[in-house]
Design a protein around this motif. Structure first.
Motif, PDB file in Angstrom:
ATOM      1  N   GLN A   1       0.766  -1.335   0.050  1.00  0.00           N
ATOM      2  CA  GLN A   1       0.098  -0.143   0.144  1.00  0.00           C
ATOM      3  C   GLN A   1       0.852   1.214  -0.154  1.00  0.00           C
ATOM      4  N   GLU A   2       2.195   1.377   0.350  1.00  0.00           N
ATOM      5  CA  GLU A   2       2.901   2.346   0.383  1.00  0.00           C
ATOM      6  C   GLU A   2       4.289   2.075  -0.251  1.00  0.00           C
ATOM      7  N   LEU A   3       4.906   3.204  -0.581  1.00  0.00           N
ATOM      8  CA  LEU A   3       6.328   3.232  -1.287  1.00  0.00           C
ATOM      9  C   LEU A   3       7.337   4.054  -0.596  1.00  0.00           C
ATOM     10  N   ALA A   4       8.282   3.782  -0.402  1.00  0.00           N
ATOM     11  CA  ALA A   4       9.513   4.554   0.112  1.00  0.00           C
ATOM     12  C   ALA A   4      10.528   4.759  -1.015  1.00  0.00           C
ATOM     13  N   TYR A   5      11.081   5.921  -1.052  1.00  0.00           N
ATOM     14  CA  TYR A   5      11.933   6.306  -2.225  1.00  0.00           C
ATOM     15  C   TYR A   5      12.830   7.394  -1.900  1.00  0.00           C
ATOM     16  N   VAL A   6      13.580   7.780  -2.565  1.00  0.00           N
ATOM     17  CA  VAL A   6      14.442   8.867  -2.306  1.00  0.00           C
ATOM     18  C   VAL A   6      14.051   9.930  -3.351  1.00  0.00           C
ATOM     19  N   SER A   7      13.826  11.185  -3.063  1.00  0.00           N
ATOM     20  CA  SER A   7      13.769  12.201  -3.983  1.00  0.00           C
ATOM     21  C   SER A   7      14.782  13.532  -3.538  1.00  0.00           C
ATOM     22  N   PHE A   8      15.161  14.180  -4.803  1.00  0.00           N
ATOM     23  CA  PHE A   8      16.088  15.326  -4.383  1.00  0.00           C
ATOM     24  C   PHE A   8      15.395  16.738  -4.958  1.00  0.00           C
ATOM     25  N   GLU A   9      14.034  16.733  -4.595  1.00  0.00           N
ATOM     26  CA  GLU A   9      13.368  17.823  -4.766  1.00  0.00           C
ATOM     27  C   GLU A   9      13.452  18.905  -4.307  1.00  0.00           C
ATOM     28  N   THR A  10      14.343  18.742  -2.987  1.00  0.00           N
ATOM     29  CA  THR A  10      14.664  19.911  -2.219  1.00  0.00           C
ATOM     30  C   THR A  10      16.269  20.083  -2.456  1.00  0.00           C
TER      31      THR A  10
ATOM     32  N   GLY B   1      23.141  15.917   5.832  1.00  0.00           N
ATOM     33  CA  GLY B   1      24.241  14.955   4.725  1.00  0.00           C
ATOM     34  C   GLY B   1      22.935  14.013   3.884  1.00  0.00           C
ATOM     35  N   SER B   2      23.349  12.906   3.440  1.00  0.00           N
ATOM     36  CA  SER B   2      22.608  12.255   2.582  1.00  0.00           C
ATOM     37  C   SER B   2      21.714  11.142   3.466  1.00  0.00           C
ATOM     38  N   ASN B   3      20.461  11.056   2.927  1.00  0.00           N
ATOM     39  CA  ASN B   3      19.554   9.951   3.318  1.00  0.00           C
ATOM     40  C   ASN B   3      19.217   9.023   2.396  1.00  0.00           C
ATOM     41  N   SER B   4      19.420   7.869   2.358  1.00  0.00           N
ATOM     42  CA  SER B   4      19.206   6.994   1.061  1.00  0.00           C
ATOM     43  C   SER B   4      18.779   5.585   1.467  1.00  0.00           C
TER      44      SER B   4
ATOM     45  N   THR C   1      20.246   4.247   4.898  1.00  0.00           N
ATOM     46  CA  THR C   1      21.848   4.984   5.076  1.00  0.00           C
ATOM     47  C   THR C   1      21.877   6.238   5.138  1.00  0.00           C
ATOM     48  N   LEU C   2      22.385   6.614   6.156  1.00  0.00           N
ATOM     49  CA  LEU C   2      22.562   8.189   6.813  1.00  0.00           C
ATOM     50  C   LEU C   2      23.884   8.398   6.911  1.00  0.00           C
ATOM     51  N   SER C   3      23.973   9.718   6.437  1.00  0.00           N
ATOM     52  CA  SER C   3      25.574  10.159   6.825  1.00  0.00           C
ATOM     53  C   SER C   3      25.448  11.617   7.583  1.00  0.00           C
ATOM     54  N   ARG C   4      24.450  11.418   8.431  1.00  0.00           N
ATOM     55  CA  ARG C   4      24.460  12.486   9.434  1.00  0.00           C
ATOM     56  C   ARG C   4      25.413  12.801  10.463  1.00  0.00           C
TER      57      ARG C   4
END
Length: 438
Positions: free
Chosen positions: A217-226, A249-252, A266-269
């Motif tokens: 029912q749901e999708l997770a994804y990475v967006s670069f819109e910001t 940092g990156s969230n992926s 994966t986070l680089s925080r």
């Protein structure tokens, strides 16, 4: 550092490219909406396939859908069946002459019909016969609205597949993938044969790493819109979405746990790219790995006990396994010096992944996790993003053919492949096969 050394178009952002940028902050280019109506091209011959005749459905022209052809394509794509020519005019009420069908070398036979009902729906009926034994095996009536006619055909193909193989069919499941046309990207969901596309998200900025929730029912994804990598979850029923990871940092690389309550990502925080767990509402962040290397592309084992992931902690990217709650990691892949993009079969026994061969060819492999035996199953040289069908019998993956990015499905032995072909202006990457029941 995990480096991407293959030459890809500069305007293409892929999961493999992300591995090469994971520790550095991603200032990345852009992809977009695509075209509907894939065509399927079958290549290869399986070791043993059951010969089956699937007739065009009587009066199917009133539906506007080629029901028999949809079922034939589904079953042929599975690699389990070979098609025997049908006989015009047959319906589920016909009395087959089994001697004649045996002479045509058919072991199974399907016929059906479609009738428009008074309320505007269609009654789609079929019957499956065992030609060898000369008896009925299954029959069903499916009253459906016109928009569900293709789904009805896929469900019939599923029922036939299960009756004849003992395994559940996947033709009524869905795919998600990312399309790019020119400078625009879109996240698309389609039927398992690529038809019936719907746009989930369109953006002038990259979208990568889509992942299904266990209930579909749901999708997770990475967006670069910001202009930075942010992880979102989107409800496919309502279209509503929410950020779940927008840290420094990156969230992926999001991946749902089998119970759907957590995601690994994966986070680089805190500096380097490391694995974390996060609750589906975005709280409860917990770090899993503590290495000076890049750890990325996590996926859960089907039982939720382990996480497979990619790390360059040994000097080059390889696939490792660790307890889902954290702890020591063990290396899983040893063939070659570059292995990425793990996908685990639903029974937990097979690992699909991408390996680099020679200087820059990337090929899909499968590994028996119990024995460690590896088999390369593709001839193409730029494969990416393998994902198992929910019955574990097929894999969808992205590759490059004819100068563009396309999707392929393959049997686990690589003997039967189907290209899901789109118009030449569209590039298609990052496929993920959805679960049953969605």
């Amino acid at each position: 550092m995990i480096n991407k050394t293959t030459a890809l178009p500069s305007t293409t952002l892929t999961r493999r490219a992300l591995l090469g940028s994971a520790a550095a902050g991603l200032a990345l280019p852009a992809w977009s909406p695509a075209w509907s109506q894939f065509r399927v091209e079958i290549a290869g011959v399986g070791a043993s396939r059951l010969p089956i005749a699937i007739n065009d459905f009587k009066d199917e022209s009133v539906t506007g859908q080629m029901l028999g052809a949809i079922i034939r394509a589904d079953l042929e794509r599975s690699g389990q069946f070979s098609l025997v020519p049908g006989q015009p005019g047959m319906a589920e009420t016909s009395a087959p002459q089994f001697v004649d069908w045996r002479a045509r070398a058919a072991d199974a036979l399907v016929a059906g019909s479609a009738t428009r009902l008074a309320d505007g729906r269609f009654d789609v009926r079929y019957r499956l016969w065992d030609v060898v034994k000369g008896q009925d095996l299954a029959s069903e009536s499916l009253p459906v609205v016109s928009s569900d006619l293709r789904l009805a055909a896929h469900k019939i193909a599923d029922a036939i597949y299960q009756k004849l193989t003992g395994d559940r069919g996947v033709f009524a499941t869905r795919l998600v993938y990312v399309n790019k046309i020119g400078p625009r990207y879109s996240l698309r969901v389609s039927d398992a044969d690529g038809e019936g596309e719907q746009t989930v998200l369109a953006s002038p900025e990259p979208i990568i790493s889509p992942a299904w929730s266990p209930d579909g029912q749901e999708l997770a994804y990475v967006s670069f819109e910001t202009r930075k990598a942010v992880v979102w979850i989107q409800d496919l029923r309502t279209g509503r979405r929410r950020k779940i990871a927008d840290f420094r940092g990156s969230n992926s690389a999001p991946a749902f746990s089998p119970n759907g309550q957590q995601l690994a990502l994966t986070l680089s925080r805190e500096g380097g790219s490391q694995l974390y767990l996060i609750n589906r509402n975005g709280d409860g962040v917990r770090r899993l790995t503590q290495s000076p290397s890049i750890d990325t592309e996590p996926v859960f084992s089907p039982d939720g006990a382990s996480i497979y992931f990619v790390s360059d902690r040994g000097g080059a990217p390889q696939i490792y396994r660790m307890p889902a709650g954290g702890g020591s990691a063990e290396r899983i892949t040893f063939n070659g010096n570059y292995n990425i993009s793990p996908s685990i079969s639903p029974d937990g026994r097979t690992l699909a992944f991408i390996t680099r061969v020679g200087g820059g060819s990337f090929k899909l492999c499968v590994m028996d996790i119990g024995t460690g035996q590896v088999q390369q199953i593709t001839e193409t040289s730029d494969d990416e993003s393998p994902s198992f069908a929910p019955n574990g019998k097929l894999i969808v993956y992205a590759t490059r053919a004819g100068g563009r990015d396309v999707l392929m499905t393959t049997t686990l032995d690589g003997k039967v492949k189907a290209k899901l072909a789109t118009p030449t202006v569209a590039d298609i990457r990052e496929p993920a096969w959805g679960p049953f029941g969605n």
